[in-house]
Write an enzyme that holds these catalytic residues in place. Sequence first.
Site, PDB file in Angstrom:
ATOM      1  N   CYS A   6       0.821  -1.212   0.000  1.00 18.87           N
ATOM      2  CA  CYS A   6       0.000   0.000   0.000  1.00 18.87           C
ATOM      3  C   CYS A   6       0.859   1.268   0.000  1.00 18.87           C
ATOM      4  O   CYS A   6       1.722   1.452   0.853  1.00 18.87           O
ATOM      5  CB  CYS A   6      -0.922  -0.027   1.226  1.00 18.87           C
ATOM      6  SG  CYS A   6      -1.784   1.527   1.487  1.00 18.87           S
ATOM      7  N   ASP A  32      -1.796  16.101  -1.099  1.00 19.07           N
ATOM      8  CA  ASP A  32      -2.070  15.252  -2.267  1.00 19.07           C
ATOM      9  C   ASP A  32      -1.097  15.638  -3.387  1.00 19.07           C
ATOM     10  O   ASP A  32      -0.865  16.824  -3.634  1.00 19.07           O
ATOM     11  CB  ASP A  32      -3.521  15.446  -2.723  1.00 19.07           C
ATOM     12  CG  ASP A  32      -3.983  14.355  -3.665  1.00 19.07           C
ATOM     13  OD1 ASP A  32      -4.895  13.601  -3.294  1.00 19.07           O
ATOM     14  OD2 ASP A  32      -3.430  14.256  -4.792  1.00 19.07           O
ATOM     15  N   THR A  96      -8.932   5.219  -5.848  1.00 17.77           N
ATOM     16  CA  THR A  96      -7.743   4.664  -6.514  1.00 17.77           C
ATOM     17  C   THR A  96      -6.726   4.119  -5.528  1.00 17.77           C
ATOM     18  O   THR A  96      -5.871   3.323  -5.891  1.00 17.77           O
ATOM     19  CB  THR A  96      -7.051   5.729  -7.390  1.00 17.77           C
ATOM     20  OG1 THR A  96      -6.714   6.860  -6.569  1.00 17.77           O
ATOM     21  CG2 THR A  96      -7.937   6.169  -8.531  1.00 17.77           C
ATOM     22  N   HIS A 101      -9.026   7.091   3.268  1.00 20.14           N
ATOM     23  CA  HIS A 101      -8.463   8.433   3.444  1.00 20.14           C
ATOM     24  C   HIS A 101      -9.561   9.468   3.278  1.00 20.14           C
ATOM     25  O   HIS A 101     -10.542   9.246   2.567  1.00 20.14           O
ATOM     26  CB  HIS A 101      -7.321   8.689   2.455  1.00 20.14           C
ATOM     27  CG  HIS A 101      -7.666   8.365   1.038  1.00 20.14           C
ATOM     28  ND1 HIS A 101      -7.662   7.075   0.553  1.00 20.14           N
ATOM     29  CD2 HIS A 101      -8.046   9.157   0.014  1.00 20.14           C
ATOM     30  CE1 HIS A 101      -8.023   7.090  -0.716  1.00 20.14           C
ATOM     31  NE2 HIS A 101      -8.267   8.345  -1.075  1.00 20.14           N
ATOM     32  N   HIS A 103     -10.183  13.197   1.962  1.00 18.49           N
ATOM     33  CA  HIS A 103      -9.668  14.362   1.235  1.00 18.49           C
ATOM     34  C   HIS A 103     -10.119  15.625   1.970  1.00 18.49           C
ATOM     35  O   HIS A 103     -11.303  15.749   2.337  1.00 18.49           O
ATOM     36  CB  HIS A 103     -10.251  14.416  -0.182  1.00 18.49           C
ATOM     37  CG  HIS A 103      -9.819  13.306  -1.082  1.00 18.49           C
ATOM     38  ND1 HIS A 103      -8.821  13.442  -2.018  1.00 18.49           N
ATOM     39  CD2 HIS A 103     -10.258  12.022  -1.192  1.00 18.49           C
ATOM     40  CE1 HIS A 103      -8.673  12.308  -2.676  1.00 18.49           C
ATOM     41  NE2 HIS A 103      -9.533  11.423  -2.194  1.00 18.49           N
TER      42      HIS A 103
HETATM   43  P1  AMP Z   1      -8.902   8.413  -4.143  1.00 15.10           P
HETATM   44  O1  AMP Z   1      -9.218   8.607  -5.589  1.00 15.10           O
HETATM   45  O2  AMP Z   1      -9.978   8.901  -3.222  1.00 15.10           O
HETATM   46  O3  AMP Z   1      -8.474   6.985  -3.854  1.00 15.10           O
HETATM   47  O4  AMP Z   1      -7.677   9.361  -3.851  1.00 15.10           O
HETATM   48  C1  AMP Z   1      -6.336   8.973  -3.900  1.00 15.10           C
HETATM   49  C2  AMP Z   1      -5.527  10.243  -3.887  1.00 15.10           C
HETATM   50  O5  AMP Z   1      -4.189   9.902  -3.542  1.00 15.10           O
HETATM   51  C3  AMP Z   1      -5.477  10.961  -5.239  1.00 15.10           C
HETATM   52  O6  AMP Z   1      -6.005  12.284  -5.085  1.00 15.10           O
HETATM   53  C4  AMP Z   1      -3.991  10.966  -5.581  1.00 15.10           C
HETATM   54  O7  AMP Z   1      -3.591  12.171  -6.203  1.00 15.10           O
HETATM   55  C5  AMP Z   1      -3.350  10.796  -4.225  1.00 15.10           C
HETATM   56  N1  AMP Z   1      -2.025  10.196  -4.225  1.00 15.10           N
HETATM   57  C6  AMP Z   1      -1.617   9.087  -4.888  1.00 15.10           C
HETATM   58  N2  AMP Z   1      -0.320   8.831  -4.625  1.00 15.10           N
HETATM   59  C7  AMP Z   1       0.097   9.788  -3.767  1.00 15.10           C
HETATM   60  C8  AMP Z   1       1.342  10.076  -3.118  1.00 15.10           C
HETATM   61  N3  AMP Z   1       2.430   9.320  -3.302  1.00 15.10           N
HETATM   62  N4  AMP Z   1       1.407  11.165  -2.306  1.00 15.10           N
HETATM   63  C9  AMP Z   1       0.318  11.961  -2.105  1.00 15.10           C
HETATM   64  N5  AMP Z   1      -0.869  11.730  -2.696  1.00 15.10           N
HETATM   65  C10 AMP Z   1      -0.989  10.670  -3.509  1.00 15.10           C
END
Ligand code: AMP
Length: 113
Positions: A6, A32, A96, A101, A103
């Site tokens: 993860c 993010d 994704t 989490h 936001h």
């Molecule tokens: P979700 O679509 O709700 O699963 O949001 C996942 C979020 O994680 C997205 O907004 C991505 O831009 C963010 N994300 C993915 N990888 C990273 C990372 N290494 N550092 C910070 N944010 C990330």
Amino acid sequence: MLDEQCIFCKIIAGEIPSKKVYEDDWMCVFADVEPKAKVHLLAVPKSHFKLLSEATDDQMEIISYMLTKIPRIARENGCENGYRLIINQGEDAGQTVFHLHIHILGGEPLGDL
Ligand code: AMP
């Protein structure tokens, strides 16, 4: 309880760099990488689980705890005029990263959903 595959567990463990703005024993908040607003933070429980529907009682307590911490963290990071919280749950929501989490979006007027 970390998951080796993860990406958020790796951020929590410090194995992947992030811009952390808050951390304690239960949660971590970092920027993010693809911000969708002037301020876009992710509040992440240190305990790994994917969905609210899969959370144990202890994990739900952590979510509740996080919700008590978020107002101050948001205010101290540029969201003095308000902010939006989003928790994507599953495929149709576009989740994704399969580590729950929250936001935190703000720093500017966000418009309607
Ligand atoms: P979700 O679509 O709700 O699963 O949001 C996942 C979020 O994680 C997205 O907004 C991505 O831009 C963010 N994300 C993915 N990888 C990273 C990372 N290494 N550092 C910070 N944010 C990330």
